[in-house]
Write a protein that holds these residues in place. Structure first.
Motif, PDB file in Angstrom:
ATOM      1  N   PHE A  69      -8.570   1.202  23.994  1.00  0.00           N
ATOM      2  CA  PHE A  69      -8.059   1.695  22.720  1.00  0.00           C
ATOM      3  C   PHE A  69      -9.190   2.372  21.942  1.00  0.00           C
ATOM      4  O   PHE A  69     -10.308   1.858  21.869  1.00  0.00           O
ATOM      5  CB  PHE A  69      -7.470   0.555  21.893  1.00  0.00           C
ATOM      6  CG  PHE A  69      -6.214  -0.022  22.480  1.00  0.00           C
ATOM      7  CD1 PHE A  69      -4.994   0.606  22.294  1.00  0.00           C
ATOM      8  CD2 PHE A  69      -6.257  -1.186  23.238  1.00  0.00           C
ATOM      9  CE1 PHE A  69      -3.829   0.082  22.844  1.00  0.00           C
ATOM     10  CE2 PHE A  69      -5.100  -1.718  23.790  1.00  0.00           C
ATOM     11  CZ  PHE A  69      -3.881  -1.086  23.594  1.00  0.00           C
ATOM     12  N   THR A  70      -8.888   3.517  21.370  1.00  0.00           N
ATOM     13  CA  THR A  70      -9.903   4.272  20.627  1.00  0.00           C
ATOM     14  C   THR A  70      -9.818   4.050  19.123  1.00  0.00           C
ATOM     15  O   THR A  70     -10.752   4.397  18.402  1.00  0.00           O
ATOM     16  CB  THR A  70      -9.753   5.775  20.916  1.00  0.00           C
ATOM     17  OG1 THR A  70      -8.413   6.196  20.591  1.00  0.00           O
ATOM     18  CG2 THR A  70     -10.028   6.076  22.384  1.00  0.00           C
ATOM     19  N   VAL A  71      -8.698   3.498  18.659  1.00  0.00           N
ATOM     20  CA  VAL A  71      -8.503   3.183  17.240  1.00  0.00           C
ATOM     21  C   VAL A  71      -7.677   1.906  17.155  1.00  0.00           C
ATOM     22  O   VAL A  71      -6.808   1.661  18.003  1.00  0.00           O
ATOM     23  CB  VAL A  71      -7.755   4.317  16.496  1.00  0.00           C
ATOM     24  CG1 VAL A  71      -7.506   3.929  15.032  1.00  0.00           C
ATOM     25  CG2 VAL A  71      -8.512   5.625  16.557  1.00  0.00           C
ATOM     26  N   ALA A  72      -7.943   1.106  16.140  1.00  0.00           N
ATOM     27  CA  ALA A  72      -7.078  -0.033  15.822  1.00  0.00           C
ATOM     28  C   ALA A  72      -6.919  -0.096  14.310  1.00  0.00           C
ATOM     29  O   ALA A  72      -7.850   0.225  13.566  1.00  0.00           O
ATOM     30  CB  ALA A  72      -7.666  -1.331  16.350  1.00  0.00           C
ATOM     31  N   TYR A  73      -5.754  -0.480  13.871  1.00  0.00           N
ATOM     32  CA  TYR A  73      -5.553  -0.647  12.433  1.00  0.00           C
ATOM     33  C   TYR A  73      -4.574  -1.788  12.192  1.00  0.00           C
ATOM     34  O   TYR A  73      -3.750  -2.131  13.052  1.00  0.00           O
ATOM     35  CB  TYR A  73      -5.010   0.639  11.786  1.00  0.00           C
ATOM     36  CG  TYR A  73      -3.553   0.865  12.033  1.00  0.00           C
ATOM     37  CD1 TYR A  73      -2.590   0.329  11.183  1.00  0.00           C
ATOM     38  CD2 TYR A  73      -3.128   1.578  13.146  1.00  0.00           C
ATOM     39  CE1 TYR A  73      -1.247   0.503  11.446  1.00  0.00           C
ATOM     40  CE2 TYR A  73      -1.798   1.758  13.401  1.00  0.00           C
ATOM     41  CZ  TYR A  73      -0.849   1.219  12.541  1.00  0.00           C
ATOM     42  OH  TYR A  73       0.477   1.376  12.809  1.00  0.00           O
ATOM     43  N   CYS A  74      -4.671  -2.383  11.025  1.00  0.00           N
ATOM     44  CA  CYS A  74      -3.754  -3.443  10.629  1.00  0.00           C
ATOM     45  C   CYS A  74      -3.380  -3.224   9.175  1.00  0.00           C
ATOM     46  O   CYS A  74      -4.259  -3.167   8.312  1.00  0.00           O
ATOM     47  CB  CYS A  74      -4.398  -4.816  10.822  1.00  0.00           C
ATOM     48  SG  CYS A  74      -3.315  -6.180  10.352  1.00  0.00           S
ATOM     49  N   ASN A  75      -2.108  -3.101   8.907  1.00  0.00           N
ATOM     50  CA  ASN A  75      -1.635  -2.890   7.551  1.00  0.00           C
ATOM     51  C   ASN A  75      -1.102  -4.193   6.965  1.00  0.00           C
ATOM     52  O   ASN A  75       0.028  -4.592   7.239  1.00  0.00           O
ATOM     53  CB  ASN A  75      -0.533  -1.829   7.509  1.00  0.00           C
ATOM     54  CG  ASN A  75      -0.102  -1.519   6.083  1.00  0.00           C
ATOM     55  OD1 ASN A  75      -0.920  -1.162   5.250  1.00  0.00           O
ATOM     56  ND2 ASN A  75       1.182  -1.662   5.794  1.00  0.00           N
ATOM     57  N   GLU A  76      -1.947  -4.912   6.259  1.00  0.00           N
ATOM     58  CA  GLU A  76      -1.607  -6.052   5.412  1.00  0.00           C
ATOM     59  C   GLU A  76      -1.372  -7.362   6.166  1.00  0.00           C
ATOM     60  O   GLU A  76      -1.558  -8.430   5.594  1.00  0.00           O
ATOM     61  CB  GLU A  76      -0.380  -5.730   4.536  1.00  0.00           C
ATOM     62  CG  GLU A  76      -0.574  -4.454   3.711  1.00  0.00           C
ATOM     63  CD  GLU A  76       0.603  -4.128   2.803  1.00  0.00           C
ATOM     64  OE1 GLU A  76       1.277  -5.060   2.316  1.00  0.00           O
ATOM     65  OE2 GLU A  76       0.861  -2.931   2.577  1.00  0.00           O
ATOM     66  N   ILE A 110      -1.105  -0.447 -10.172  1.00  0.00           N
ATOM     67  CA  ILE A 110      -0.517   0.672 -10.924  1.00  0.00           C
ATOM     68  C   ILE A 110       0.673   1.263 -10.181  1.00  0.00           C
ATOM     69  O   ILE A 110       1.737   1.507 -10.757  1.00  0.00           O
ATOM     70  CB  ILE A 110      -1.586   1.757 -11.186  1.00  0.00           C
ATOM     71  CG1 ILE A 110      -2.617   1.242 -12.203  1.00  0.00           C
ATOM     72  CG2 ILE A 110      -0.942   3.041 -11.688  1.00  0.00           C
ATOM     73  CD1 ILE A 110      -3.840   2.118 -12.316  1.00  0.00           C
ATOM     74  N   ARG A 111       0.521   1.493  -8.882  1.00  0.00           N
ATOM     75  CA  ARG A 111       1.598   2.103  -8.102  1.00  0.00           C
ATOM     76  C   ARG A 111       2.813   1.178  -8.012  1.00  0.00           C
ATOM     77  O   ARG A 111       3.962   1.639  -8.062  1.00  0.00           O
ATOM     78  CB  ARG A 111       1.092   2.457  -6.706  1.00  0.00           C
ATOM     79  CG  ARG A 111       0.203   3.686  -6.672  1.00  0.00           C
ATOM     80  CD  ARG A 111      -0.318   3.973  -5.290  1.00  0.00           C
ATOM     81  NE  ARG A 111      -1.096   5.202  -5.261  1.00  0.00           N
ATOM     82  CZ  ARG A 111      -1.913   5.543  -4.281  1.00  0.00           C
ATOM     83  NH1 ARG A 111      -2.069   4.740  -3.243  1.00  0.00           N
ATOM     84  NH2 ARG A 111      -2.593   6.679  -4.338  1.00  0.00           N
ATOM     85  N   MET A 112       2.565  -0.118  -7.864  1.00  0.00           N
ATOM     86  CA  MET A 112       3.684  -1.038  -7.762  1.00  0.00           C
ATOM     87  C   MET A 112       4.450  -1.114  -9.081  1.00  0.00           C
ATOM     88  O   MET A 112       5.691  -1.143  -9.097  1.00  0.00           O
ATOM     89  CB  MET A 112       3.205  -2.424  -7.328  1.00  0.00           C
ATOM     90  CG  MET A 112       4.349  -3.341  -6.908  1.00  0.00           C
ATOM     91  SD  MET A 112       3.792  -4.974  -6.373  1.00  0.00           S
ATOM     92  CE  MET A 112       2.928  -4.551  -4.871  1.00  0.00           C
ATOM     93  N   ARG A 113       3.740  -1.126 -10.191  1.00  0.00           N
ATOM     94  CA  ARG A 113       4.405  -1.153 -11.504  1.00  0.00           C
ATOM     95  C   ARG A 113       5.205   0.133 -11.728  1.00  0.00           C
ATOM     96  O   ARG A 113       6.320   0.096 -12.272  1.00  0.00           O
ATOM     97  CB  ARG A 113       3.382  -1.359 -12.613  1.00  0.00           C
ATOM     98  CG  ARG A 113       2.745  -2.740 -12.588  1.00  0.00           C
ATOM     99  CD  ARG A 113       1.752  -2.976 -13.723  1.00  0.00           C
ATOM    100  NE  ARG A 113       1.048  -4.234 -13.507  1.00  0.00           N
ATOM    101  CZ  ARG A 113       1.557  -5.442 -13.810  1.00  0.00           C
ATOM    102  NH1 ARG A 113       2.765  -5.516 -14.363  1.00  0.00           N
ATOM    103  NH2 ARG A 113       0.878  -6.535 -13.568  1.00  0.00           N
ATOM    104  N   PHE A 138       0.822  -1.209   0.000  1.00  0.00           N
ATOM    105  CA  PHE A 138       0.000   0.000   0.000  1.00  0.00           C
ATOM    106  C   PHE A 138       0.860   1.265   0.000  1.00  0.00           C
ATOM    107  O   PHE A 138       0.345   2.354  -0.226  1.00  0.00           O
ATOM    108  CB  PHE A 138      -0.925   0.011   1.225  1.00  0.00           C
ATOM    109  CG  PHE A 138      -2.157  -0.836   1.063  1.00  0.00           C
ATOM    110  CD1 PHE A 138      -3.390  -0.257   0.810  1.00  0.00           C
ATOM    111  CD2 PHE A 138      -2.089  -2.217   1.167  1.00  0.00           C
ATOM    112  CE1 PHE A 138      -4.543  -1.030   0.668  1.00  0.00           C
ATOM    113  CE2 PHE A 138      -3.230  -3.009   1.031  1.00  0.00           C
ATOM    114  CZ  PHE A 138      -4.459  -2.409   0.775  1.00  0.00           C
ATOM    115  N   PHE A 139       2.152   1.099   0.255  1.00  0.00           N
ATOM    116  CA  PHE A 139       3.088   2.210   0.335  1.00  0.00           C
ATOM    117  C   PHE A 139       2.614   3.236   1.383  1.00  0.00           C
ATOM    118  O   PHE A 139       1.619   3.026   2.072  1.00  0.00           O
ATOM    119  CB  PHE A 139       3.297   2.869  -1.032  1.00  0.00           C
ATOM    120  CG  PHE A 139       3.846   1.935  -2.080  1.00  0.00           C
ATOM    121  CD1 PHE A 139       5.117   1.384  -1.940  1.00  0.00           C
ATOM    122  CD2 PHE A 139       3.105   1.604  -3.209  1.00  0.00           C
ATOM    123  CE1 PHE A 139       5.640   0.523  -2.902  1.00  0.00           C
ATOM    124  CE2 PHE A 139       3.618   0.744  -4.169  1.00  0.00           C
ATOM    125  CZ  PHE A 139       4.882   0.195  -4.019  1.00  0.00           C
TER     126      PHE A 139
END
Length: 297
Positions: A144-151, A239-242, A59-60
């Protein structure tokens, strides 16, 4: 698909993120060399190259910044990052916003690296780390008020259990977001491991537990969450990866510092992953929240 024991899955995950693995995993010493050459101070800079060098994120930095905006993270939020890895997204968010982040990962090597790099970035007071399996998450906190997971949720075998544990650690009204690797049109990366020769050298086998967006929706709702948004974003990631693979100036500078082998390894990683797109790997974003009552989800 071959079945693996829980211990084997953990061993293969740890082996996949070693410096001598299928892609470049930069040590602190390597990063300090690169930053010195590039004239970057990691304590003050949000240069996109920092994020890219410290974590193999499809996701960069664009994708992390957008997820943070969609989750409306502020400096007053208490943020949980399950599946922390080596912590590149948390370091970026902590510097960008100034919030406090708690990262959790089952890979002890990644936790050690995350702690080390937090000092390199000067944000050691903004981040804490715990070595735990998200499916058994038990932090003794539910504020916790926010949680996120990147990939990294692609590595969670029992997502139903993981989402239940996540739900239990969040305050009412908390927002949760995922940048997720989804199953492809022909299967998962476990299938690509057998069918796509250029993918096989990149990772150890049996570590992929991908789902489609609607399975994520069902599992999150079953855990008590309310879905706010979900979308497939495979086209833009592709597109971004290419474009990144073709960014010759970027790779020339990288080769000058790290050598030809390192550049070839990095490019080979992206090229191998691109060959799995659509058939064995899609990408999605899911935004949810913990409602006032579980029945409201």
């Amino acid at each position: 698909m071959l079945k693996y024991m829980k211990t084997t899955i953990k061993e293969n995950l740890i082996a996949s993120y070693q410096e001598n693995g299928g892609f470049i995993v930069h040590s602190r010493q390597m990063l300090e060399r690169l930053y010195g050459s590039l004239g970057i101070d990691p304590k003050t800079s949000l240069d996109w190259r920092i994020f890219e060098l410290e974590g193999i994120s499809h996701f960069f930095q664009h994708g992390i910044a957008r997820l943070a905006r969609e989750l409306a993270i502020t400096k007053d939020d208490y943020v949980l990052s399950p599946g922390e890895g080596s912590g590149a997204p948390s370091r970026f968010i902590a510097k960008l916003i100034g919030c406090r982040v708690v990262g959790v990962d089952l890979n002890p090597d990644q936790i050690t690296k995350a702690k080390d790099l937090a000092f390199l970035h000067g944000i050691e007071n903004n981040v804490d780390y715990y070595e735990q399996d998200i499916e058994e998450l038990s932090l003794g906190k539910n504020d916790f008020t926010v949680a996120y997971c990147n990939e990294t949720c692609t590595h969670w075998e029992n997502k139903a259990k993981a989402f239940e544990r996540l739900f239990a650690h969040l305050k009412v009204g908390a927002r949760v977001g995922f940048n997720a690797w989804l199953s492809g049109d022909k299967g998962s990366l476990n299938d690509a491991y057998v069918r796509v020769p250029d993918f096989k050298p990149l990772y150890q086998p049996g570590i992929w537990f991908q789902n489609d967006l609607y399975t994520y929706q069902r599992l999150l709702q079953d855990a008590g969450f309310r879905i706010r948004d979900m979308r497939d974003c495979t086209d833009i990631i592709d597109i971004r990866m290419r474009a990144r693979v073709k960014a010759s100036v970027h790779w020339q500078r990288y080769e000058l510092v790290m050598g030809r082998h390192a550049r070839e390894s990095a490019v080979r990683y992206y090229e191998g992953m691109l060959k799995t797109h659509y058939d064995y790997l899609r990408y999605g974003v899911i935004i949810a929240e913990k409602p006032v009552s579980k029945s409201a989800g």
